[in-house]
Design a protein around this motif. Sequence first.
Motif, PDB file in Angstrom:
ATOM      1  N   GLN A 189       0.830  -1.187   0.000  1.00 13.19           N
ATOM      2  CA  GLN A 189       0.000   0.000   0.000  1.00 13.19           C
ATOM      3  C   GLN A 189       0.878   1.255   0.000  1.00 13.19           C
ATOM      4  N   SER A 190       0.361   2.363  -0.561  1.00 11.01           N
ATOM      5  CA  SER A 190       1.117   3.624  -0.661  1.00 11.01           C
ATOM      6  C   SER A 190       1.046   4.385   0.665  1.00 11.01           C
ATOM      7  N   VAL A 191       2.235   4.900   1.074  1.00 10.19           N
ATOM      8  CA  VAL A 191       2.353   5.721   2.292  1.00 10.19           C
ATOM      9  C   VAL A 191       3.069   7.027   1.903  1.00 10.19           C
ATOM     10  N   ILE A 192       2.591   8.150   2.387  1.00  9.85           N
ATOM     11  CA  ILE A 192       3.217   9.458   2.109  1.00  9.85           C
ATOM     12  C   ILE A 192       4.130   9.844   3.277  1.00  9.85           C
ATOM     13  N   LEU A 193       5.436  10.071   2.957  1.00  7.32           N
ATOM     14  CA  LEU A 193       6.419  10.508   3.966  1.00  7.32           C
ATOM     15  C   LEU A 193       6.695  12.009   3.766  1.00  7.32           C
ATOM     16  N   THR A 194       6.595  12.776   4.854  1.00  4.11           N
ATOM     17  CA  THR A 194       6.779  14.240   4.784  1.00  4.11           C
ATOM     18  C   THR A 194       7.843  14.685   5.799  1.00  4.11           C
ATOM     19  N   ALA A 195       8.777  15.519   5.354  1.00  2.00           N
ATOM     20  CA  ALA A 195       9.844  16.044   6.242  1.00  2.00           C
ATOM     21  C   ALA A 195       9.694  17.558   6.414  1.00  2.00           C
ATOM     22  N   SER A 196      10.298  18.100   7.491  1.00  2.00           N
ATOM     23  CA  SER A 196      10.296  19.551   7.732  1.00  2.00           C
ATOM     24  C   SER A 196      11.619  19.965   8.385  1.00  2.00           C
ATOM     25  N   GLY A 197      11.882  21.283   8.341  1.00  2.00           N
ATOM     26  CA  GLY A 197      13.092  21.824   8.982  1.00  2.00           C
ATOM     27  C   GLY A 197      14.208  22.155   8.027  1.00  2.00           C
ATOM     28  N   GLY A 198      14.119  21.790   6.746  1.00  2.00           N
ATOM     29  CA  GLY A 198      15.166  22.080   5.785  1.00  2.00           C
ATOM     30  C   GLY A 198      14.612  22.714   4.533  1.00  2.00           C
ATOM     31  N   SER A 199      15.504  22.888   3.541  1.00  2.00           N
ATOM     32  CA  SER A 199      15.103  23.434   2.254  1.00  2.00           C
ATOM     33  C   SER A 199      15.004  22.350   1.195  1.00  2.00           C
ATOM     34  N   SER A 200      15.835  21.314   1.315  1.00  2.00           N
ATOM     35  CA  SER A 200      15.793  20.168   0.375  1.00  2.00           C
ATOM     36  C   SER A 200      16.021  18.895   1.187  1.00  2.00           C
ATOM     37  N   TYR A 201      15.590  17.733   0.568  1.00  2.00           N
ATOM     38  CA  TYR A 201      15.606  16.489   1.356  1.00  2.00           C
ATOM     39  C   TYR A 201      16.018  15.321   0.478  1.00  2.00           C
ATOM     40  N   GLN A 202      16.696  14.360   1.096  1.00  4.11           N
ATOM     41  CA  GLN A 202      16.983  13.054   0.486  1.00  4.11           C
ATOM     42  C   GLN A 202      16.555  11.969   1.466  1.00  4.11           C
ATOM     43  N   TRP A 203      15.816  10.973   0.881  1.00  4.44           N
ATOM     44  CA  TRP A 203      15.314   9.869   1.707  1.00  4.44           C
ATOM     45  C   TRP A 203      16.082   8.600   1.357  1.00  4.44           C
ATOM     46  N   LEU A 204      16.307   7.770   2.360  1.00  5.13           N
ATOM     47  CA  LEU A 204      17.006   6.481   2.146  1.00  5.13           C
ATOM     48  C   LEU A 204      16.270   5.432   2.974  1.00  5.13           C
ATOM     49  N   SER A 205      15.951   4.337   2.301  1.00  2.82           N
ATOM     50  CA  SER A 205      15.238   3.273   3.022  1.00  2.82           C
ATOM     51  C   SER A 205      16.240   2.226   3.495  1.00  2.82           C
ATOM     52  N   SER A 206      15.782   1.383   4.399  1.00  7.84           N
ATOM     53  CA  SER A 206      16.659   0.325   4.915  1.00  7.84           C
ATOM     54  C   SER A 206      16.976  -0.699   3.841  1.00  7.84           C
ATOM     55  N   SER A 207      16.238  -0.645   2.724  1.00  6.34           N
ATOM     56  CA  SER A 207      16.539  -1.543   1.605  1.00  6.34           C
ATOM     57  C   SER A 207      17.365  -0.833   0.540  1.00  6.34           C
ATOM     58  N   SER A 208      17.952   0.355   0.945  1.00 11.82           N
ATOM     59  CA  SER A 208      18.872   1.130   0.095  1.00 11.82           C
ATOM     60  C   SER A 208      18.193   1.834  -1.060  1.00 11.82           C
ATOM     61  N   ASN A 209      16.895   1.964  -1.047  1.00 13.05           N
ATOM     62  CA  ASN A 209      16.232   2.750  -2.069  1.00 13.05           C
ATOM     63  C   ASN A 209      16.382   4.241  -1.745  1.00 13.05           C
ATOM     64  N   LEU A 210      16.648   5.115  -2.760  1.00 17.64           N
ATOM     65  CA  LEU A 210      16.874   6.556  -2.577  1.00 17.64           C
ATOM     66  C   LEU A 210      15.701   7.325  -3.171  1.00 17.64           C
ATOM     67  N   PHE A 211      15.217   8.272  -2.401  1.00 18.92           N
ATOM     68  CA  PHE A 211      14.140   9.140  -2.851  1.00 18.92           C
ATOM     69  C   PHE A 211      14.570  10.593  -2.614  1.00 18.92           C
ATOM     70  N   VAL A 212      14.163  11.442  -3.490  1.00 17.39           N
ATOM     71  CA  VAL A 212      14.509  12.867  -3.365  1.00 17.39           C
ATOM     72  C   VAL A 212      13.224  13.664  -3.394  1.00 17.39           C
ATOM     73  N   GLY A 213      13.127  14.686  -2.470  1.00 18.72           N
ATOM     74  CA  GLY A 213      11.989  15.578  -2.486  1.00 18.72           C
ATOM     75  C   GLY A 213      11.168  15.483  -1.235  1.00 18.72           C
ATOM     76  N   ASN A 214      10.050  16.132  -1.282  1.00 24.71           N
ATOM     77  CA  ASN A 214       9.178  16.187  -0.118  1.00 24.71           C
ATOM     78  C   ASN A 214       7.799  16.646  -0.608  1.00 24.71           C
ATOM     79  N   ALA A 215       6.703  15.940  -0.386  1.00 25.74           N
ATOM     80  CA  ALA A 215       6.692  14.629   0.275  1.00 25.74           C
ATOM     81  C   ALA A 215       6.967  13.512  -0.761  1.00 25.74           C
ATOM     82  N   VAL A 216       7.285  12.299  -0.269  1.00 26.82           N
ATOM     83  CA  VAL A 216       7.531  11.177  -1.176  1.00 26.82           C
ATOM     84  C   VAL A 216       6.514  10.069  -0.861  1.00 26.82           C
ATOM     85  N   SER A 217       6.240   9.301  -1.893  1.00 25.13           N
ATOM     86  CA  SER A 217       5.293   8.196  -1.722  1.00 25.13           C
ATOM     87  C   SER A 217       6.062   6.882  -1.798  1.00 25.13           C
TER      88      SER A 217
END
Length: 419
Positions: free
Chosen positions: A370-398
């Motif tokens: 199922q799709s989950v939306i991840l949202t970050a705050s406190g910065g100007s740009s963001y990079q996401w990394l999952s425990s399975s080494s997948n990389l996501f850029v931006g905010n918010a990410v699905s």
Amino acid sequence: ANVQTAPLSQAVWYTAVVTCTNSSLSSTAVAGYLNVSGPSFSNVPYYESFESLAANRLPNCSWNSSSSNVATLTYTSSNTNGRIPSQGTSFASFFNTPAGTNYFYSNGINMVPGVTYSASLKWITDQSNINWTNLSILIGQSQSATGAQTVASTSGPAVSPVYVGLGGTFTVSSPGVYYAMVKATSTAGGAPYLTFDELRIDIPCQLNAPAIAISGPSVACTGQPLNLIASGASSYTWSNGSNNAAITVFPNITTTGYTVTATNSLSGCSASMVKTIDVALSPNVNIVADNAAVCGSKPVKLTAVGASSYNWAHGANTAFTIVTPTATTTYSVYGISAEGCAVMATQQIVVNSLPNISATSNFGQTCAGQSVILTASGGSSYQWLSSSSNLFVGNAVSVSPQVSTAYTVTGTDANGCSN
């Protein structure tokens, strides 16, 4: 028809009642006012050429003589027997009848200790006979030879068919009024007159020039302050326009001379002195930082350039140093040239705080895929990394995790600091 008054000490009116012998009739003359001159005082330089004389008078009422105008005379035109002025038309003369020692006394002259004065006159006799001796100039505190000091004297015969000079120097021991005296001694002989003119009391500046000293270093660095202090006089004028005893200058050429003219208030005499400064070039010191702005507490390498040796304010004495500021800090270093000239340079290191990053999801748990939306705050740009080494850029990410998965976000702020 003629009357001699009693000695006068103040101004007074006189009149006369005129009576006719034949008729016994009388009339009263218009009253006349007789003014009495007060004492005269002078300052040095003092000069008496007798040019202001009325006939057969002394220069002013404060002058005096020892002979009641019998052997001490003044003239307003040339006379026989060599009585001629040195300049102008008026002069003073001693007469040898009656023979003896006589004096002319000047009016009071203000003098002070600490000054070397000079006294002089010009004199002439009318014949070559030796019947005048000990022509002298004296200085005393009263119109009396008692206690007076001799400034200059012929110390023997005074014979000259042309004008010659007589003079010397003297000092006084206390401030006050002094009198110049001219003395001559005569005997019977073929030269009835000794004439003098141009009596002077001066302050010769070649004898009263202030002894100036200038303290301060003789070597300076370009652009660096240099303190010079003059002493030995009462007032000062420097070549840079200052009228203070002490000046601060900033020499900027290889050799620089500073001139002070100093004046003694007692004598009015001045003297000048030059202080020559050898000027060495100051180093052009700078600090190079490998990073002028850091995030959090990170080390920074600072390198000083432009000099021969260095002293950092925080204790280092090498060209480079490594610092770890915890807040914005200004670092300073003195760079010293081979000639010893020191110049300070500064460098500010800006310390930016790390951003406070937080992350949220719209579901804390979900079904596989199922799709989950991840949202970050406190910065100007963001990079996401999952425990399975997948990389996501931006905010918010699905994201659509198949298994339980941890996601980490790194936020970067406008200063480039990440957390």
